[in-house]
Write a protein that holds these residues in place. Structure first.
Motif, PDB file in Angstrom:
ATOM      1  N   VAL A 188      11.943  48.733  34.864  1.00 24.82           N
ATOM      2  CA  VAL A 188      12.308  49.897  34.307  1.00 24.82           C
ATOM      3  C   VAL A 188      12.648  50.959  35.221  1.00 24.82           C
ATOM      4  O   VAL A 188      12.310  50.769  36.351  1.00 24.82           O
ATOM      5  N   ASN A 189      14.253  51.386  35.263  1.00 23.67           N
ATOM      6  CA  ASN A 189      14.667  52.471  36.021  1.00 23.67           C
ATOM      7  C   ASN A 189      15.415  53.546  35.254  1.00 23.67           C
ATOM      8  O   ASN A 189      15.744  53.418  34.078  1.00 23.67           O
ATOM      9  N   GLY A 190      15.350  54.678  35.865  1.00 27.27           N
ATOM     10  CA  GLY A 190      15.630  56.072  35.191  1.00 27.27           C
ATOM     11  C   GLY A 190      14.834  57.097  35.648  1.00 27.27           C
ATOM     12  O   GLY A 190      14.218  57.064  36.452  1.00 27.27           O
ATOM     13  N   SER A 191      14.634  58.231  34.876  1.00 24.96           N
ATOM     14  CA  SER A 191      13.905  59.549  35.107  1.00 24.96           C
ATOM     15  C   SER A 191      13.521  59.944  33.804  1.00 24.96           C
ATOM     16  O   SER A 191      14.332  59.705  32.667  1.00 24.96           O
ATOM     17  N   LYS A 192      12.383  60.625  33.805  1.00 19.56           N
ATOM     18  CA  LYS A 192      11.913  61.441  32.518  1.00 19.56           C
ATOM     19  C   LYS A 192      11.511  62.770  32.873  1.00 19.56           C
ATOM     20  O   LYS A 192      11.016  62.850  34.291  1.00 19.56           O
ATOM     21  N   LYS A 193      11.934  63.691  32.351  1.00 18.65           N
ATOM     22  CA  LYS A 193      11.636  65.114  32.533  1.00 18.65           C
ATOM     23  C   LYS A 193      11.107  65.984  31.483  1.00 18.65           C
ATOM     24  O   LYS A 193      10.959  65.605  30.401  1.00 18.65           O
ATOM     25  N   TRP A 194      10.339  66.965  31.810  1.00 17.89           N
ATOM     26  CA  TRP A 194       9.510  68.001  31.165  1.00 17.89           C
ATOM     27  C   TRP A 194       8.522  67.125  30.135  1.00 17.89           C
ATOM     28  O   TRP A 194       8.051  67.161  29.071  1.00 17.89           O
ATOM     29  N   ILE A 195       7.862  66.241  31.048  1.00 16.84           N
ATOM     30  CA  ILE A 195       6.622  65.311  30.329  1.00 16.84           C
ATOM     31  C   ILE A 195       5.294  65.791  30.438  1.00 16.84           C
ATOM     32  O   ILE A 195       4.750  66.101  31.617  1.00 16.84           O
ATOM     33  N   THR A 196       4.948  66.524  29.423  1.00 15.95           N
ATOM     34  CA  THR A 196       3.423  67.250  29.655  1.00 15.95           C
ATOM     35  C   THR A 196       2.363  66.245  29.775  1.00 15.95           C
ATOM     36  O   THR A 196       2.299  65.233  29.130  1.00 15.95           O
ATOM     37  N   ASN A 197       1.633  66.518  30.501  1.00 16.36           N
ATOM     38  CA  ASN A 197       0.651  65.619  31.129  1.00 16.36           C
ATOM     39  C   ASN A 197       0.690  64.657  31.847  1.00 16.36           C
ATOM     40  O   ASN A 197      -0.250  63.705  32.284  1.00 16.36           O
ATOM     41  N   GLY A 198       1.765  64.405  32.100  1.00 17.50           N
ATOM     42  CA  GLY A 198       2.326  63.334  32.960  1.00 17.50           C
ATOM     43  C   GLY A 198       1.764  62.970  34.184  1.00 17.50           C
ATOM     44  O   GLY A 198       1.501  62.012  34.815  1.00 17.50           O
ATOM     45  N   GLY A 227       0.007  56.410  40.501  1.00 19.11           N
ATOM     46  CA  GLY A 227      -0.436  55.372  41.553  1.00 19.11           C
ATOM     47  C   GLY A 227       0.173  53.928  41.548  1.00 19.11           C
ATOM     48  O   GLY A 227       0.041  53.090  42.102  1.00 19.11           O
ATOM     49  N   TYR A 228       1.259  53.841  40.416  1.00 14.83           N
ATOM     50  CA  TYR A 228       1.819  52.519  40.100  1.00 14.83           C
ATOM     51  C   TYR A 228       3.062  52.412  41.138  1.00 14.83           C
ATOM     52  O   TYR A 228       3.951  53.339  41.246  1.00 14.83           O
ATOM     53  N   PRO A 229       3.233  51.030  41.526  1.00 15.71           N
ATOM     54  CA  PRO A 229       4.724  50.984  42.399  1.00 15.71           C
ATOM     55  C   PRO A 229       5.857  51.112  41.738  1.00 15.71           C
ATOM     56  O   PRO A 229       6.046  50.996  40.743  1.00 15.71           O
ATOM     57  N   GLY A 230       6.636  52.142  42.488  1.00 20.09           N
ATOM     58  CA  GLY A 230       7.915  52.293  41.993  1.00 20.09           C
ATOM     59  C   GLY A 230       7.903  53.867  41.320  1.00 20.09           C
ATOM     60  O   GLY A 230       9.153  54.243  40.716  1.00 20.09           O
ATOM     61  N   VAL A 231       6.696  54.287  40.738  1.00 16.36           N
ATOM     62  CA  VAL A 231       6.655  55.549  40.199  1.00 16.36           C
ATOM     63  C   VAL A 231       6.434  56.712  40.883  1.00 16.36           C
ATOM     64  O   VAL A 231       5.627  56.641  42.040  1.00 16.36           O
ATOM     65  N   ASN A 232       7.148  57.684  41.061  1.00 22.20           N
ATOM     66  CA  ASN A 232       7.180  58.964  41.542  1.00 22.20           C
ATOM     67  C   ASN A 232       7.087  59.944  40.678  1.00 22.20           C
ATOM     68  O   ASN A 232       8.011  60.384  39.655  1.00 22.20           O
ATOM     69  N   PHE A 248       8.091  65.718  36.317  1.00 17.28           N
ATOM     70  CA  PHE A 248       9.236  64.999  36.299  1.00 17.28           C
ATOM     71  C   PHE A 248       8.804  63.812  36.729  1.00 17.28           C
ATOM     72  O   PHE A 248       8.133  63.638  37.798  1.00 17.28           O
ATOM     73  N   ILE A 249       9.227  62.571  36.255  1.00 17.44           N
ATOM     74  CA  ILE A 249       8.998  61.341  36.676  1.00 17.44           C
ATOM     75  C   ILE A 249      10.183  60.379  36.994  1.00 17.44           C
ATOM     76  O   ILE A 249      11.204  60.347  36.369  1.00 17.44           O
ATOM     77  N   GLU A 250      10.057  59.773  38.135  1.00 22.86           N
ATOM     78  CA  GLU A 250      11.411  59.050  38.555  1.00 22.86           C
ATOM     79  C   GLU A 250      10.795  57.416  38.681  1.00 22.86           C
ATOM     80  O   GLU A 250       9.684  57.440  39.146  1.00 22.86           O
ATOM     81  N   LEU A 251      11.552  56.754  38.191  1.00 24.82           N
ATOM     82  CA  LEU A 251      11.167  55.317  37.982  1.00 24.82           C
ATOM     83  C   LEU A 251      12.004  54.252  38.611  1.00 24.82           C
ATOM     84  O   LEU A 251      13.216  54.237  38.336  1.00 24.82           O
ATOM     85  N   ASP A 252      11.835  53.816  39.823  1.00 24.14           N
ATOM     86  CA  ASP A 252      12.575  52.845  40.860  1.00 24.14           C
ATOM     87  C   ASP A 252      11.991  51.438  40.564  1.00 24.14           C
ATOM     88  O   ASP A 252      11.158  50.941  41.351  1.00 24.14           O
ATOM     89  N   ASP A 253      12.649  50.516  39.689  1.00 19.73           N
ATOM     90  CA  ASP A 253      12.291  49.107  39.644  1.00 19.73           C
ATOM     91  C   ASP A 253      10.967  48.960  39.594  1.00 19.73           C
ATOM     92  O   ASP A 253      10.111  48.342  40.109  1.00 19.73           O
TER      93      ASP A 253
END
Length: 443
Positions: A188-198, A227-232, A248-253
């Protein structure tokens, strides 16, 4: 009739002693239990916690232990699962198999008595919108892996749809989930924004693109987060609902097992749209109570505040302003009650069609009503309503929350347009079904 004096507009008519066709003894018992629990564990400190921009973790644990996160799920509740987990009732006031959407209405209304969306949203948004896709569409292994911890609040989740470039335009989601060569994982690659409770969530029910462009290429995955690898993840500073953990969630591989697929590939758009109905309705209920809190505060204020030698309520212009907003408020509440009652009477598949567009409209209208009532309150409080402390602190905060109702969950203009489009679509489908087939001699 109630013999006690209640500040005008401060309670829904059924709690002000007026008759209602909707509420049975089970609902009235539930309302009393809800009010007692929520007043003690949320209401007393809600403004303080919202000012600090976070609720103590112990509050979430208290609600989870009492089963008071579960009423935020769509009704009927997942009874079989709850009984497997040893949950047979909530607060001893309602059996899980008796819980209907009027119980949901009461719960959402009581949770919003803080006047703020943040404190209740920090507790319920994840389970309310993140768990239903797993319950409705997840296969047996997916449910067995995730539901026990999510339904009991041992782990937290969120719904992750919106992206920087795709808000209400869900069909343009660009976060990709590509299968590995061995077919065992999605990357999974991409980003999510305005995620409540994320920011607090171990998992998310996430919209991803597994296929080509457009809605047919969308799917939903359970994606691990904290705490999962690739998730910021990082919290976003927003204008309202500040304690709800907007992220704001960033997903890198990010490597996700294929077993985490919710339902079927390519069905994500359908799952998302169905999920939105519950989200928008609960937003509408909460926003209507927020409007009530603001208007009741203004009413209480003008009854005692003196200017020009008399109380403000003796000024015709003040009464006129209150009357206009009061009429909007009570009309909106009557629509919400009617809407929820209809949901208890219609089969789910019919409700999704007949009420889908109207859900968008009732959500949009709730934001309009909240904005009007909150603005009215601020103006009647005067300088006190423009101050972030003191007598008008709460109404000032509620007014800042209005955009947080009018934009998230489907922005207002999109919702109004969607509502009418859906009504027209239903009309055309019914008209077509009534047409005589070509070549038929039947009248």
């Amino acid at each position: 009739m109630s013999s006690s004096a209640i500040v005008p507009f401060s309670e829904p008519p059924y709690l002000a002693g007026l008759p209602s066709p909707y509420y049975k003894p089970t609902h009235l018992r539930w309302q009393k239990a809800c009010r007692e629990f929520i007043s003690k564990n949320l209401l007393e400190n809600a403004l303080e916690w919202d000012t600090a921009e976070i609720l103590p973790e112990s509050v979430f644990e208290t609600f989870a232990k009492a089963g008071m996160l579960l009423p935020s799920l769509p009704a009927p509740l997942p009874v079989e699962w709850l009984k497997r987990l040893g949950i047979h009732d909530i607060l001893g006031a309602v059996k899980v198999e008796e819980f209907d959407y009027i119980h949901t209405l009461i719960y959402c209304d009581e949770m919003a008595r803080t006047g703020l969306a943040g404190p209740s949203g920090s507790l319920t948004t994840g389970i309310s919108f993140g768990v239903p896709p797993i319950v409705k569409y997840g296969n047996k292994q997916l449910q067995e892996r995730f539901l026990p911890e999510l339904l009991t609040g041992k782990k937290r989740t969120c719904i992750a749809i919106t992206e920087p470039g795709a808000g209400s335009d869900v069909a343009n989601i660009s976060t990709t989930a590509t299968k590995t060569a061995d077919g065992k994982h999605y990357i999974v690659n991409g980003s999510k924004k305005w995620i409540t409770n994320g920011i607090w969530a171990e998992y998310s029910s996430m919209a991803v693109r597994t296929g080509g462009p457009g809605p047919s290429g969308l799917s939903m995955l359970v994606v691990p987060l904290k705490g999962y690898p690739g998730v910021n993840m990082r919290r976003l500073k927003v204008g309202g609902q500040v304690s709800a953990g907007t992220t704001f969630i960033e997903l890198d591989d990010v490597k996700v097992p294929v077993e985490n697929l919710i339902g079927e590939e390519g069905m994500g758009m359908r799952y998302i749209m169905t999920n939105f109905n519950h989200e928008r309705l609960t937003i509408a209920i909460g926003a209507t109570r927020q409007a009530r809190v603001a208007l009741a505060a203004a009413m209480e204020y003008v009854l005692k505040r003196e200017a020009f030698g008399k109380t403000l309520v003796e000024q015709p212009v003040v009464r006129h302003r209150l009357a206009k907003c009061g009429a909007m408020l009570e009309s909106q509440w009557a629509w919400v009650e009617q809407f929820v009652y209809q949901m208890t009477q219609l089969p789910k598949e019919i409700a999704d069609i007949e009420l889908g567009g109207l859900t968008a409209m009732v959500k949009a209208q709730s934001g309009i009503v909240l904005n009007e009532c909150a603005q009215c309150a601020v103006l009647l409080f005067g300088g006190n309503g423009y101050t972030k402390s003191g007598q008008g602190e709460l109404v000032e905060r509620i007014y800042r929350e209005a955009p947080g109702i009018r934009i998230p969950g489907g922005s207002e203009d999109v919702m109004l347009d969607l509502g009418v489009r859906q009504l027209v679509k239903n009309f055309k489908n019914k008209t077509k079904a009534m047409e005589r087939p070509k070549g038929s001699s039947k009248l």
